[in-house]
Design a protein around this motif. Structure first.
Motif, PDB file in Angstrom:
ATOM      1  N   VAL A 172       5.749   6.744  -5.575  1.00 47.00           N
ATOM      2  CA  VAL A 172       6.068   5.416  -5.038  1.00 47.00           C
ATOM      3  C   VAL A 172       6.790   5.619  -3.709  1.00 47.00           C
ATOM      4  N   PRO A 173       6.746   4.631  -2.820  1.00 40.69           N
ATOM      5  CA  PRO A 173       7.385   4.812  -1.517  1.00 40.69           C
ATOM      6  C   PRO A 173       8.890   5.051  -1.613  1.00 40.69           C
ATOM      7  N   ASP A 231       0.998  -1.692   0.448  1.00 40.08           N
ATOM      8  CA  ASP A 231       2.075  -0.744   0.170  1.00 40.08           C
ATOM      9  C   ASP A 231       1.754   0.179  -0.995  1.00 40.08           C
ATOM     10  N   GLU A 232       1.014  -0.336  -1.974  1.00 40.72           N
ATOM     11  CA  GLU A 232       0.733   0.440  -3.183  1.00 40.72           C
ATOM     12  C   GLU A 232      -0.231   1.590  -2.937  1.00 40.72           C
ATOM     13  N   HIS A 233      -0.888   1.587  -1.774  1.00 44.15           N
ATOM     14  CA  HIS A 233      -1.861   2.633  -1.473  1.00 44.15           C
ATOM     15  C   HIS A 233      -1.278   3.674  -0.515  1.00 44.15           C
ATOM     16  N   ARG A 234      -1.931   4.797  -0.445  1.00 41.26           N
ATOM     17  CA  ARG A 234      -1.526   5.930   0.399  1.00 41.26           C
ATOM     18  C   ARG A 234      -2.268   5.847   1.733  1.00 41.26           C
ATOM     19  N   ASP A 290       4.662  15.977   0.410  1.00 40.14           N
ATOM     20  CA  ASP A 290       3.479  15.140   0.605  1.00 40.14           C
ATOM     21  C   ASP A 290       3.986  13.803   1.126  1.00 40.14           C
ATOM     22  N   VAL A 291       4.209  13.743   2.434  1.00 41.83           N
ATOM     23  CA  VAL A 291       4.868  12.576   3.009  1.00 41.83           C
ATOM     24  C   VAL A 291       4.016  11.321   2.863  1.00 41.83           C
ATOM     25  N   ASN A 292       2.702  11.442   3.036  1.00 42.21           N
ATOM     26  CA  ASN A 292       1.851  10.255   2.919  1.00 42.21           C
ATOM     27  C   ASN A 292       1.977   9.591   1.546  1.00 42.21           C
ATOM     28  N   SER A 293       2.031  10.388   0.490  1.00 39.68           N
ATOM     29  CA  SER A 293       2.097   9.819  -0.856  1.00 39.68           C
ATOM     30  C   SER A 293       3.418   9.111  -1.120  1.00 39.68           C
ATOM     31  N   HIS A 294       4.471   9.522  -0.420  1.00 37.21           N
ATOM     32  CA  HIS A 294       5.815   9.008  -0.694  1.00 37.21           C
ATOM     33  C   HIS A 294       6.314   8.051   0.384  1.00 37.21           C
ATOM     34  N   SER A 295       5.453   7.597   1.280  1.00 35.81           N
ATOM     35  CA  SER A 295       5.967   6.842   2.421  1.00 35.81           C
ATOM     36  C   SER A 295       5.130   5.622   2.762  1.00 35.81           C
ATOM     37  N   SER A 354      -7.808  -1.937   6.333  1.00 36.10           N
ATOM     38  CA  SER A 354      -8.447  -0.681   6.752  1.00 36.10           C
ATOM     39  C   SER A 354      -9.054   0.004   5.535  1.00 36.10           C
ATOM     40  N   PRO A 355     -10.226   0.634   5.709  1.00 29.44           N
ATOM     41  CA  PRO A 355     -10.808   1.390   4.598  1.00 29.44           C
ATOM     42  C   PRO A 355     -10.178   2.762   4.419  1.00 29.44           C
ATOM     43  N   ASN A 356      -9.253   3.114   5.308  1.00 32.07           N
ATOM     44  CA  ASN A 356      -8.709   4.473   5.332  1.00 32.07           C
ATOM     45  C   ASN A 356      -7.436   4.575   4.497  1.00 32.07           C
ATOM     46  N   TYR A 357      -7.600   4.756   3.215  1.00 34.01           N
ATOM     47  CA  TYR A 357      -6.444   4.916   2.335  1.00 34.01           C
ATOM     48  C   TYR A 357      -6.886   5.608   1.056  1.00 34.01           C
ATOM     49  N   GLY A 358      -5.915   5.996   0.250  1.00 34.98           N
ATOM     50  CA  GLY A 358      -6.203   6.660  -1.020  1.00 34.98           C
ATOM     51  C   GLY A 358      -5.148   6.324  -2.047  1.00 34.98           C
ATOM     52  N   ASP A 359      -5.171   7.076  -3.121  1.00 36.99           N
ATOM     53  CA  ASP A 359      -4.228   6.881  -4.218  1.00 36.99           C
ATOM     54  C   ASP A 359      -2.920   7.606  -3.912  1.00 36.99           C
ATOM     55  N   ARG A 360      -1.816   7.054  -4.349  1.00 35.25           N
ATOM     56  CA  ARG A 360      -0.512   7.664  -4.092  1.00 35.25           C
ATOM     57  C   ARG A 360      -0.202   8.866  -4.982  1.00 35.25           C
TER      58      ARG A 360
END
Length: 218
Positions: free
Chosen positions: A22-23, A68-71, A85-90, A12-18
């Motif tokens: 880390v998860p 996994d490495e991406h947000r 910031d749940v997205n960055s940590h999950s 998916s193109p829908n992601y960003g930087d964490r």
């Protein structure tokens, strides 16, 4: 010894930087769509601006959309414990389910296998496996009343309720204890109560009771 989990790739193109994180959490969702294919198409559509790391269909097939490495953009606004910031940590796992049906055995087996792999790799304890309703009470209800949290608890993949004695109902004490257990998102008392029940007292209704006090350790 179980065979390695087979994972199909559909980036998916829908992601960003964490953002340096880390998860430490795994958030479980249901898709609330007609099929896994429809959900994957939406999660890969740049116009929708939503995604998840994994989708598990009803037959147990697993598709990875975001590394996994991406947000991934799956959780939205919310919090759990000290994470805001749940997205960055999950890591986000979408389960193909309309929201009003049981989760098939094949799907649950694949979920357990995926959780084993992700938890081992990222060193995530059972307390880090939560539902969308846990981090966004009032806004989200997935994975819903049909999801078998007790099964994940027995397998060591989710944290059981904190066993209290069943104190007399007291909303202020209940909310303080719920926050200690993890429900730290901004929400009404009623929505926090609903979120706790979705996790530990499926099907419970009515005003705050002694059993609600018990599952948050009171």
């Amino acid at each position: 010894m179980r065979p390695p989990l087979s994972i199909r790739e559909c980036p998916s193109p829908n992601y960003g930087d964490r953002r340096g994180a880390v998860p430490s959490l795994i958030v479980l969702h249901y898709t609330a769509m007609g099929s896994a294919a429809a959900a994957i198409a939406r999660l890969c559509d740049p116009a929708c601006e939503v995604s998840a790391h994994y989708v598990i269909d009803r037959d147990g097939d697993v598709t990875r959309l975001v590394a996994d490495e991406h947000r991934a953009w799956h959780a939205g606004a919310g919090a759990w414990l000290n994470v805001t910031d749940v997205n960055s940590h999950s890591l986000g796992i979408e389960l193909d389910n309309p929201g009003d049906a049981p989760f098939p055995e094949a799907q649950m087996l694949s979920l357990e296998a995926l959780l084993s792999d992700l938890r081992d790799h990222w060193r995530i304890g059972p307390e880090g496996v939560i539902g969308h309703s846990d981090c966004a009470p009032g806004r989200k209800s997935d994975p819903g009343t049909h999801f078998d949290w007790a099964r994940l608890e027995r397998a060591g993949h989710a944290q059981p309720a904190v066993a209290g004695v069943g104190s007399s109902p007291d909303m202020e004490r209940f909310l303080m204890a719920a926050r200690t257990c993890g429900w730290t998102a901004e929400a009404t008392p009623e929505d926090i109560l609903t979120a706790v029940r979705l996790r530990h007292r499926r099907g419970a209704t009515g005003p705050l009771g002694t059993e609600d006090m018990k599952v948050v350790g009171l």
